[in-house]
Design an enzyme around this catalytic site. Structure first.
Site, PDB file in Angstrom:
ATOM      1  N   GLY A  69       0.809  -1.112   0.019  1.00 18.95           N
ATOM      2  CA  GLY A  69      -0.009  -0.043   0.115  1.00 18.95           C
ATOM      3  C   GLY A  69       0.921   1.203  -0.131  1.00 18.95           C
ATOM      4  CB  THR A  70       3.961   2.271   1.649  1.00 18.71           C
ATOM      5  OG1 THR A  70       3.252   2.139   3.029  1.00 18.71           O
ATOM      6  CG2 THR A  70       5.140   3.456   1.799  1.00 18.71           C
ATOM      7  CG  ASN A 155      -4.796   3.850   9.482  1.00 16.94           C
ATOM      8  OD1 ASN A 155      -4.931   4.892   8.997  1.00 16.94           O
ATOM      9  ND2 ASN A 155      -3.765   3.550  10.213  1.00 16.94           N
ATOM     10  CG  HIS A 206       0.233  -6.613   5.018  1.00 11.85           C
ATOM     11  ND1 HIS A 206       0.094  -6.413   6.201  1.00 11.85           N
ATOM     12  CD2 HIS A 206       0.193  -5.525   4.317  1.00 11.85           C
ATOM     13  CE1 HIS A 206       0.218  -5.043   6.388  1.00 11.85           C
ATOM     14  NE2 HIS A 206       0.426  -4.552   5.184  1.00 11.85           N
ATOM     15  CB  THR A 242      11.915  -9.470 -11.396  1.00 12.56           C
ATOM     16  OG1 THR A 242      13.241  -9.356 -12.308  1.00 12.56           O
ATOM     17  CG2 THR A 242      11.530 -10.876 -11.651  1.00 12.56           C
ATOM     18  CB  CYS A 331       3.450   2.965   9.801  1.00  7.62           C
ATOM     19  SG  CYS A 331       2.896   1.923   8.488  1.00  7.62           S
TER      20      CYS A 331
END
Length: 380
Positions: A69-70, A155, A206, A242, A331
């Site tokens: 998300g960041t 959140n 996640h 990748t 965070c």
């Protein structure tokens, strides 16, 4: 350990791990390679992209896989503003660039916007109400606003914001692009990017029992935008590097299982709210109606209790009782700083430092809630 910190991260579902396992072993090919291993990896990642796209009613080509998300938030914010500046203001002061956000956003939105402000961009902060809902006013939008970034679900409190209505007003009154951080919304409430009317939307695996290290950014077709990462033609030239095939497969499998245990979380919230209502020392920081998601309940305590609680020890005390909760965003946990969300809601510094966020997943039970209440009575 009773785990009630699912807004921070969720345990990996066993079915997700099983879906990922082949791509962690024998199916190790690079999705950009033309041989059989590479081709099978390409099929897997494009199938995962289709699953993610369907979950939010987007087209597969509108989905860019990210590291979470960041990165998705940073890519939406910086990529749209860099492109807007070079297209319209190149050579002019950055003060020509105007951005709207709220003071209760996740740090993954606030910090990139604050960084853009160091270049000279003008940022206006939309206020929030007593439970964390955005207090939108159409007068805040200006003709020359470049970007509006407002989260879909808070959140820390679970507050649901009316993104569709806000986006509609933004589009009527300006040419601004609209981004929403929907990381806490995915799997909790329906997401339809067409109905929302947004240009960018960020999600992460996640938070829904998927693997860490993968998320996605929805970019509406035709939206002017500059990639954040250069260095390869992957993701249709929108993100060099990748592709993480195993993680993308895990993300898709987690999405397929979103509805598992959904009613259980609703029942758990009701059970917790009933129990908290019986404790007069508790003050709720989350709404109790359907303007908040079921999986997050944030609460604090009356002043007499707050006075005798040590902020540094509050969450540790729960941990010593075998219960994992938090006092805000993962965070910033550990820093013992007051919650910027609760401060934005008008709460005191003491409340913002000594609050508790309980967040459920489908693996929690009513017994977990009972143990939490028992532990809380000991602590407070």
């Amino acid at each position: 350990m009773i785990y009630l910190d699912n807004a921070a991260t969720t345990p990996l579902a066993p079915e997700v791990l099983e879906a990922m396992r082949p791509f962690l072993g024998e199916e190790f090919g690079n999705a950009s390679s033309v041989h059989q291993l590479g081709s099978r990896a390409r099929v897997a990642i494009e199938s995962a992209r289709e699953t993610v796209a369907r979950a939010i009613h987007a087209a597969p080509r509108e989905i860019v896989f990210t590291s979470g998300g960041t990165e998705a938030n940073n890519a939406a914010i910086k990529g749209s503003l860099f492109k807007h500046y070079t297209d319209h203001f190149s050579g002019k002061p950055w003060s020509e660039l105007k951005v709207l956000t709220s003071s209760a956003e996740h740090h993954a939105v606030l910090e990139p916007i604050e960084w853009i402000a160091t270049l000279g961009a003008v940022v206006t902060f939309v206020p929030v109400g007593s439970f964390g809902h955005v207090q939108w006013n159409s007068d805040l939008i200006a003709d020359d606003t470049a970007l509006v970034s407002l989260m879909m679900v808070n959140n820390e409190t679970g507050a649901i914001n009316p993104i569709a209505g806000i986006a509609n007003e933004v589009k009527k009154n300006s040419k601004a692009l609209v981004h929403t951080d929907a990381v806490q919304a995915l799997g909790k409430i329906p997401i339809d990017v067409k109905a929302l009317g947004v240009d960018f939307l960020s999600i992460s695996a996640h938070k829904i029992h998927g693997p860490k290290g993968i998320g996605a950014l929805y970019i509406k077709s035709g939206t002017p935008w500059e990639p954040l990462l250069h260095g390869g033609s992957q993701e249709r030239n929108r993100r060099g590097g990748t592709e993480a095939v195993a993680l993308a497969v895990g993300f898709a499998e987690a999405i397929k299982r979103i509805s598992d245990g959904e009613g259980n979380v609703t029942a758990l919230r009701k059970h917790l709210l009933t129990k908290l209502a019986q404790i007069p020392e508790v003050i709720l920081n989350s709404a109790t109606d359907d303007s908040s998601i079921d999986s997050i309940v944030n609460f604090s305590f009356v002043p007499e209790v707050l006075a005798r609680i040590d902020a540094d020890a509050l969450i540790i005390r729960f941990d010593m009782e075998g219960i994992a909760v938090s006092n805000g965003s993962a965070c910033t946990s550990g820093s013992q700083q007051p919650s910027h969300v609760l401060l934005a809601m008008g709460k005191s510094k003491e409340v913002a430092t000594k609050s508790v966020r309980v967040s459920f997943s489908r693996y929690n039970t009513a017994e977990d809630v009972d143990r939490l209440i028992e532990a809380m009575r000991k602590i407070v």
